[in-house]
Write an enzyme that holds these catalytic residues in place. Structure first.
Site, mmCIF file in Angstrom:
data_model
loop_
_atom_site.group_PDB
_atom_site.id
_atom_site.type_symbol
_atom_site.label_atom_id
_atom_site.label_comp_id
_atom_site.label_asym_id
_atom_site.label_seq_id
_atom_site.Cartn_x
_atom_site.Cartn_y
_atom_site.Cartn_z
ATOM 1 N N GLY A 15 -3.707 -11.976 16.876
ATOM 2 C CA GLY A 15 -2.701 -10.883 16.985
ATOM 3 C C GLY A 15 -2.875 -9.999 17.986
ATOM 4 N N CYS A 16 -3.510 -10.091 19.154
ATOM 5 C CA CYS A 16 -3.866 -8.980 20.084
ATOM 6 C C CYS A 16 -2.819 -8.333 21.184
ATOM 7 C CB CYS A 16 -4.974 -9.559 20.850
ATOM 8 S SG CYS A 16 -6.322 -9.829 19.951
ATOM 9 N N SER A 20 -0.461 -6.358 20.389
ATOM 10 C CA SER A 20 -0.406 -4.666 20.026
ATOM 11 C C SER A 20 -1.301 -4.378 19.001
ATOM 12 C CB SER A 20 1.173 -4.559 19.642
ATOM 13 O OG SER A 20 1.437 -5.196 18.361
ATOM 14 N N GLY A 21 -1.276 -2.903 18.789
ATOM 15 C CA GLY A 21 -1.781 -2.201 17.453
ATOM 16 C C GLY A 21 -3.375 -2.564 17.392
ATOM 17 N N TYR A 65 4.473 -7.638 0.524
ATOM 18 C CA TYR A 65 3.298 -7.457 1.421
ATOM 19 C C TYR A 65 2.250 -7.128 0.741
ATOM 20 C CZ TYR A 65 0.438 -4.906 4.827
ATOM 21 O OH TYR A 65 -0.582 -4.755 5.791
HETATM 22 N N1 LIG Z 1 -0.256 -0.378 10.674
HETATM 23 C C1 LIG Z 1 -0.880 -0.297 9.587
HETATM 24 O O1 LIG Z 1 -0.380 1.000 8.795
HETATM 25 C C2 LIG Z 1 -1.726 -1.269 8.675
HETATM 26 C C3 LIG Z 1 -1.827 -2.419 9.218
HETATM 27 N N2 LIG Z 1 -2.807 -3.365 8.537
HETATM 28 C C4 LIG Z 1 -3.181 -4.696 9.184
HETATM 29 O O2 LIG Z 1 -3.496 -4.566 10.399
HETATM 30 C C5 LIG Z 1 -2.965 -5.818 11.033
HETATM 31 C C6 LIG Z 1 -2.577 -5.568 12.458
HETATM 32 O O3 LIG Z 1 -1.538 -4.833 12.295
HETATM 33 P P1 LIG Z 1 -0.804 -3.655 13.322
HETATM 34 O O4 LIG Z 1 -1.702 -3.741 14.424
HETATM 35 O O5 LIG Z 1 -0.693 -2.529 12.582
HETATM 36 O O6 LIG Z 1 0.367 -4.247 13.658
HETATM 37 P P2 LIG Z 1 1.188 -4.739 14.971
HETATM 38 O O7 LIG Z 1 2.609 -5.045 14.502
HETATM 39 O O8 LIG Z 1 0.986 -3.559 15.972
HETATM 40 O O9 LIG Z 1 0.347 -6.062 15.269
HETATM 41 C C7 LIG Z 1 0.492 -7.208 14.452
HETATM 42 C C8 LIG Z 1 -0.024 -8.273 15.391
HETATM 43 O O10 LIG Z 1 0.184 -9.477 14.759
HETATM 44 C C9 LIG Z 1 0.848 -10.399 15.405
HETATM 45 N N3 LIG Z 1 1.169 -11.811 14.674
HETATM 46 C C10 LIG Z 1 2.330 -11.572 13.752
HETATM 47 N N4 LIG Z 1 2.946 -13.057 13.558
HETATM 48 C C11 LIG Z 1 1.755 -13.530 14.101
HETATM 49 C C12 LIG Z 1 1.456 -15.142 14.117
HETATM 50 N N5 LIG Z 1 2.100 -15.958 13.300
HETATM 51 N N6 LIG Z 1 0.434 -15.499 14.801
HETATM 52 C C13 LIG Z 1 -0.072 -14.863 15.634
HETATM 53 N N7 LIG Z 1 -0.185 -13.330 15.849
HETATM 54 C C14 LIG Z 1 1.097 -12.877 14.918
HETATM 55 C C15 LIG Z 1 1.862 -9.838 16.214
HETATM 56 O O11 LIG Z 1 2.194 -10.510 17.206
HETATM 57 P P3 LIG Z 1 3.909 -10.409 17.918
HETATM 58 O O12 LIG Z 1 3.664 -9.200 18.799
HETATM 59 O O13 LIG Z 1 4.049 -11.821 18.531
HETATM 60 O O14 LIG Z 1 4.630 -10.293 16.697
HETATM 61 C C16 LIG Z 1 0.941 -8.552 16.686
HETATM 62 O O15 LIG Z 1 0.058 -8.939 17.872
HETATM 63 C C17 LIG Z 1 -2.292 -6.655 10.053
HETATM 64 O O16 LIG Z 1 -2.878 -7.570 9.350
HETATM 65 C C18 LIG Z 1 -1.741 -5.533 9.112
HETATM 66 O O17 LIG Z 1 -1.437 -6.072 7.810
HETATM 67 C C19 LIG Z 1 -3.710 -2.940 7.656
HETATM 68 C C20 LIG Z 1 -3.462 -1.639 7.004
HETATM 69 C C21 LIG Z 1 -2.561 -0.745 7.629
HETATM 70 C C1 LIG Z 2 4.746 6.671 -1.591
HETATM 71 C C2 LIG Z 2 3.478 6.867 -2.305
HETATM 72 C C3 LIG Z 2 2.350 6.394 -1.494
HETATM 73 C C4 LIG Z 2 2.335 5.451 -0.698
HETATM 74 C C5 LIG Z 2 1.304 5.015 0.195
HETATM 75 C C6 LIG Z 2 1.772 4.323 1.474
HETATM 76 C C7 LIG Z 2 2.802 4.646 2.216
HETATM 77 C C8 LIG Z 2 0.655 3.553 1.915
HETATM 78 C C9 LIG Z 2 0.845 2.811 3.098
HETATM 79 C C10 LIG Z 2 -0.003 1.933 3.590
HETATM 80 C C11 LIG Z 2 -0.219 0.967 4.534
HETATM 81 C C12 LIG Z 2 1.054 1.249 5.460
HETATM 82 C C13 LIG Z 2 -0.785 0.012 4.442
HETATM 83 C C14 LIG Z 2 -0.913 -1.068 5.397
HETATM 84 O O1 LIG Z 2 -1.450 -2.352 5.269
HETATM 85 C C15 LIG Z 2 0.988 6.507 -2.506
HETATM 86 C C16 LIG Z 2 0.182 7.181 -1.828
HETATM 87 C C17 LIG Z 2 0.640 5.178 -3.106
HETATM 88 C C18 LIG Z 2 1.108 7.475 -3.811
HETATM 89 C C19 LIG Z 2 2.278 7.107 -4.336
HETATM 90 C C20 LIG Z 2 3.795 7.461 -3.748
#
Ligand SMILES: NC(=O)C1=CN([C@@H]2O[C@H](COP(=O)(O)OP(=O)(O)OC[C@H]3O[C@@H](n4cnc5c(N)ncnc54)[C@H](OP(=O)(O)O)[C@@H]3O)[C@@H](O)[C@H]2O)C=CC1
Ligand SMILES: CC1=C(/C=C/C(C)=C/C=C/C(C)=C/C=O)C(C)(C)CCC1
Length: 317
Positions: free
Chosen positions: A13-14, A16-17, A157
């Site tokens: 998943g490279c 983005s992000g 999720y």
């Molecule tokens: N952002 C956040 O707040 C948080 C994110 N995470 C986790 O971090 C990880 C990265 O997410 P993040 O960088 O934020 O999000 P992005 O959406 O920026 O990146 C996600 C990446 O995963 C890829 N992807 C999705 N489906 C597949 C697939 N079937 N095969 C290969 N690649 C795939 C996407 O590719 P494509 O461009 O093709 O869709 C993209 O490159 C995830 O596992 C997410 O759950 C954890 C905590 C918080």
């Molecule tokens: C609304 C709300 C909350 C929201 C937390 C959020 C929005 C967390 C997001 C985390 C992410 C995006 C993780 C990705 O993997 C708390 C703090 C639990 C407290 C109760 C109310």
């Protein structure tokens, strides 16, 4: 091709992000210790990564196609790696899903599990046997604070990340016997396309099947609080990449690695009361009784963690 002494790191998943940033951070390592195989399911999306990689592209960073939802794609990708030798596997690919469960089809839920849970299982099944033979390797999994604690309206999720936590916690014991390490990275909110994609999906949603009260709690209570939390404690992909680099460079990496000190007390609620009452009641009160207070608290927190003070409060370095 990797030089001798270089560690081969494969990241999913490279495009983005977080994945993109981990790939670039490791490829730019000053001592050139890593040969990075950055993968993505659609190579048409490679431009952002290639640009960020700069002159490391084609040297310490190479690209391969990989869709974690396809057995064939995973096999083909690993077979294309020289001797199938991967020292460090970083499972990063993942998708979010937000909203009232009544409005989400079982098909959409399965897609999330197919990516976030089975995607990781598929990768580990393909890479682990070679690591076992070599009695070495490090598997890193991008989990989430939502893999440790449920968050309202993120039910599916959260469940997919919990599933992965259970799988990995069990695997870690067996892997230790083969000298293979397993580490979970547990970020809180991070500003990436994950956030934007979820907000776009929510804007398009019509909430079929959900009653008016539920829709109101979601749109008018949860969403504004969630936006506040992202603004007040959101980290950058760079923060997560630095934490991940630290984990893979540690001589004794921890199994769980929280990246955000501000979120730690929220996760700690669960461990402070094993009945679950403390976290469920606190979240309920925060959301439904102290919403405006939470808004003010988050605004103060945002101010305290603005760039001039951030260095003193959180340090991914
Ligand atoms: N952002 C956040 O707040 C948080 C994110 N995470 C986790 O971090 C990880 C990265 O997410 P993040 O960088 O934020 O999000 P992005 O959406 O920026 O990146 C996600 C990446 O995963 C890829 N992807 C999705 N489906 C597949 C697939 N079937 N095969 C290969 N690649 C795939 C996407 O590719 P494509 O461009 O093709 O869709 C993209 O490159 C995830 O596992 C997410 O759950 C954890 C905590 C918080
Ligand atoms: C609304 C709300 C909350 C929201 C937390 C959020 C929005 C967390 C997001 C985390 C992410 C995006 C993780 C990705 O993997 C708390 C703090 C639990 C407290 C109760 C109310």
């Amino acid at each position: 091709m990797a030089n001798s002494g270089q560690k081969v790191v494969l990241i999913t998943g490279c495009s983005s992000g977080i994945g993109l940033r981990i790939a670039v951070t490791l490829a730019k390592d000053e001592k050139k210790r890593y040969h990075v195989i950055a993968t993505m399911r659609d190579l048409k999306k490679k431009d952002k990564l290639v640009e960020a990689a700069g002159d490391t592209y084609g040297k310490t960073l190479v690209l391969l196609p990989l869709d974690v939802c396809s057995d064939e794609s995973v096999k083909q990708c690993i077979n294309n790696v020289k001797d199938r030798h991967i020292d460090i596997l970083i499972n990063n690919a993942g998708v979010g899903l937000l909203g009232p469960v009544e409005s989400i089809s079982i098909e959409e839920m399965k897609r999330v599990f197919e990516t976030n849970f089975f995607g990781v299982v598929r990768m580990i099944k393909e890479v682990m046997p070679d690591m076992k033979k070599r009695r070495s390797g490090h598997i890193v999994v991008m989990s989430s604070v939502m893999g440790l604690q449920g968050v309202v309206f993120n039910d599916v999720y959260t469940a997919s990340k919990f599933a992965m936590e259970g799988f990995c916690e069990s695997m870690a014991v067996q892997l230790m016997k083969f000298n293979i390490r397993l580490s979970m990275i547990e970020p809180g909110p991070v500003h990436t396309e994950f956030e934007t994609k979820m907000m776009e999906d929510v804007a398009k949603m019509e909430y079929p099947g959900a009653d008016a009260d539920t829709v109101r709690y979601f749109k008018d209570v949860y969403l504004p609080s969630s936006i506040d939390i992202f603004e007040a404690m959101g980290q950058t992909p760079e923060d997560i990449a630095k934490c991940t680099k630290k984990v893979i460079e540690s001589s004794s990496p921890r199994f769980r690695n929280l990246t955000n000190n501000l979120y730690t007390p929220i996760v700690a609620l669960k461990y402070a009361d094993e009945t679950g009452g403390l976290s469920v009641n606190t979240f309920y009160n925060l959301l439904f009784n102290f919403g405006p207070l939470m808004h003010i608290t988050m605004s103060i927190l945002k101010c305290l963690t603005c760039s001039c003070l951030r260095r003193r409060t959180i340090s991914p370095n």
